[in-house]
Design a protein around this motif. Structure first.
Motif: not given
Length: 611
Positions: A256-261, A333-348
């Motif tokens: 899911c995170s890879s597809a989101c990226r 909101m934020g830089e792309l890499e930061a957003i994707l890192k947050a997605e992992v934690e939120i989804t977790k």
């Protein structure tokens, strides 16, 4: 379940005639068509196109002057307890459908099929082959408003002879391969082959980027699904004219995170090429019942994620929720890499909350035998017990997938939940004796009374009918009371269902904040002779009861027994805690009664044996 039977064909019909018909009706042209004398078998690529073919062609298309018949190809030996009902009005209340299905027998399971159609499709499993047969006869062509049900048998592999079932499992295509419906999170407790719970990542993307995400002839999205080993549903046909469209990604957490990226990358590149100036945030959709646990006490969980990832996270207001949409928008909101890192934690965090709810259901699956917890509307306020998995947002009930069920059943966007109907939910009692009626006094916030009653009393009437219980709201003792007493009379199963739906209603109507857990206070009466047993020596029993159930149990000591020599026991806790405590206390009462009966029988028998 993608193989169709096409009947009533003229001897003049050729394979090319069938291919031309499919193309004319804008259906996929199957690669395999087996033409016999007067009929044919056709393999469609997926269950969606198979359903469309049945709805478009059956009884509506002609070849050489003969109206053709189209339905699933189901061998007679596999026509047993499972049926599919199509063309269900999207606005039809689940309680209504529950009651309708129950008229023809005991419903063991109801699964919503994830389709592209505006109307809903469900697969229903009855307890017996005879009940399913009656349901097909009665429901076929049944009219609701301007919609007319269509009903078919679907394969019931449990009805297959052992050798055939074994061959199917070893070498044949399984029902899942054939486009089986997506189960709701619990999979229905009557489901014979439970599988791992699917928790999708739901995103909201600007409509202007949908074309780029799909790509020419769908190549871009195919590449995303292939590289990430995920299933990506883009609900582009929903909510015409809306500025944003939902996307559902089904895979492992990593997939899911890879597809989101990849999707975020595609949107970033498209924004650069089209000279778009605004930053593109990540918008995650999450069912309201999970969001409180993401936020955490005093917002601690969310603050921690923001600090660790360097992002800004906002969550849409509760006021934006509607009857058909119980998802909230989490904007990162934020830089792309930061957003994707947050997605992992939120989804977790969301997944943990989801799995905890599922675990709670599984732990209590046998609390009241015969009751389908998915029908209660306890979690996710009603949508199949958890977050909407794959469905549209906004205008109408979303389509359920393996997680939350939007069509709903449910509060997926939940309103009621699929489940067993009142009359047929419980297996017939072995004993001829009717189950004992219980009385429970349930306390709800005063401001929730109107929502529980509903317009012209409709909601409380439907609830009573669903549960098979008497439900009355006691008059307020004074104008400024903060709680009102609801008196529920019914069997243990009826109590479970009625209290469960009321719990769900409180959650659905947001009578508690997102950070709080809904708790019910219930009072039950016990014989004064049993009160001491509930307490136990030195409070041992009541303490063990509280540890076991996580409910608060209080037996006030200074009570005067009523005219029936009964006193109150007060129970406070979340739904399952309260239910477990109630059942344990009822067991103690039953034990006391049995001991008293034995003592009385012994006393009456003793004179006959004395010399």
């Amino acid at each position: 379940m993608n193989k169709l039977y096409i009947g009533n064909l003229s001897p003049s019909v050729t394979v090319e005639d069938l291919r031309h018909l499919f193309a004319e009706k804008k259906l996929p042209v199957p690669e395999q068509i087996l033409l016999k004398n007067g009929y044919a078998f056709v393999d469609f690529p997926d269950h969606n196109s198979a359903i469309q073919a049945i709805e478009i062609l059956n009884g509506k298309a002609e070849l050489y002057g003969k109206t053709i018949e189209v339905d699933y190809s189901v061998p007679k030996k596999l026509r047993s307890r499972k049926i599919q009902i199509r063309n269900i009005p999207p606005h039809l209340q689940w309680e209504v459908l529950d009651g309708l299905l129950a008229q023809y027998g005991t419903v063991e399971n109801v699964e919503q099929v994830n389709t592209d159609t505006e109307t809903a499709v469900v697969n229903v499993t009855y307890a017996t082959k005879e009940e399913a047969k009656v349901a097909i006869e009665k429901l076929t062509r049944q009219q609701f408003d301007e919609y007319c049900f269509t009903v078919s048998y679907i394969m019931d592999m449990d009805a297959a002879p052992p050798n055939q079932a074994l061959r199917t499992r070893r070498g044949g295509r399984s029902p899942r391969d054939q486009g089986a419906p997506e189960h709701r999170p619990s999979g229905g407790f009557g489901s014979p082959h439970p599988r791992q719970h699917d928790f999708p990542l739901r995103m909201l993307v600007p409509t202007q980027f949908v074309g780029a995400i799909i790509g020419k002839e769908g190549l871009t999205i195919k590449n995303v699904t292939k590289q990430t080993q995920s299933k990506v549903d883009i609900h582009r046909k929903e909510n015409a004219g809306a500025a944003e469209k939902p996307i559902s990604i089904h895979s492992t957490p990593e997939g899911c995170s890879s597809a989101c990226r990849m999707i975020m990358d595609i949107m970033q590149k498209e924004a650069i090429e089209t000279n778009a100036t605004e930053d593109i945030p990540l918008k995650i959709l999450a069912h309201n019942s999970l969001v409180g646990r993401l936020i955490g006490k005093e917002g601690r969980n969310l603050k921690k994620i923001e600090e660790e990832t360097g992002t800004k996270i906002m969550i849409s207001s509760l006021h934006d929720l509607t009857y058909y949409n119980l998802e909230r928008i989490i904007t990162v909101m934020g830089e792309l890499e930061a957003i994707l890192k947050a997605e992992v934690e939120i989804t977790k965090k969301l997944r943990e909350a989801y799995e905890n709810d599922i675990a709670a259901i599984n732990q209590q699956a046998n609390l009241i035998p015969g009751v389908n917890l998915n029908s209660l509307g306890i979690f996710a306020s009603g949508l199949p017990v958890l977050p909407p998995a794959a469905g549209p947002r906004g205008s109408g009930p979303p389509v359920a997938h393996g997680g939350y069920n939007p069509f709903l059943s449910h509060s997926s966007h939940l309103s009621g939940l699929y489940g067993v109907s009142p009359a047929s939910a419980i297996p017939h009692q072995i004993s001829q004796q009717a189950p004992e009626q219980e009385v429970v006094y349930l306390f709800i916030p005063t401001q929730a009374v109107g929502a529980l009653i509903g317009k012209k009393g409709q909601h409380i009437k439907q609830l009573a009918h669903f549960a098979g219980a008497s439900i009355k709201i006691a008059p307020a003792e004074s104008p400024d009371v903060t709680e009102r007493m609801v008196i529920i009379t019914g069997t243990p199963e009826a109590q479970f269902k009625a209290q469960g739906r009321i719990f769900g209603k409180l959650k659905e109507e947001n009578f508690v904040s997102a950070k709080e857990e809904v708790k019910l206070e219930t009072h039950i009466k016990v014989p004064s002779t049993a009160a001491g047993r509930v307490i136990g020596k030195g409070g041992k029993t009541v303490n063990e009861l509280q540890n076991l159930t996580s409910a608060e149990v209080i037996v006030p000591r200074d009570q005067t027994p009523d005219e029936n020599d009964e006193v109150f026991v007060k129970i406070s806790g979340h739904f399952f805690a309260s239910q477990t405590a109630q059942r344990k206390i009822r067991e103690i009462i039953q034990q006391v009664k049995q001991q008293e009966q034995k003592h009385q029988q012994g006393a009456s028998a003793s004179p006959h044996h004395s010399k």
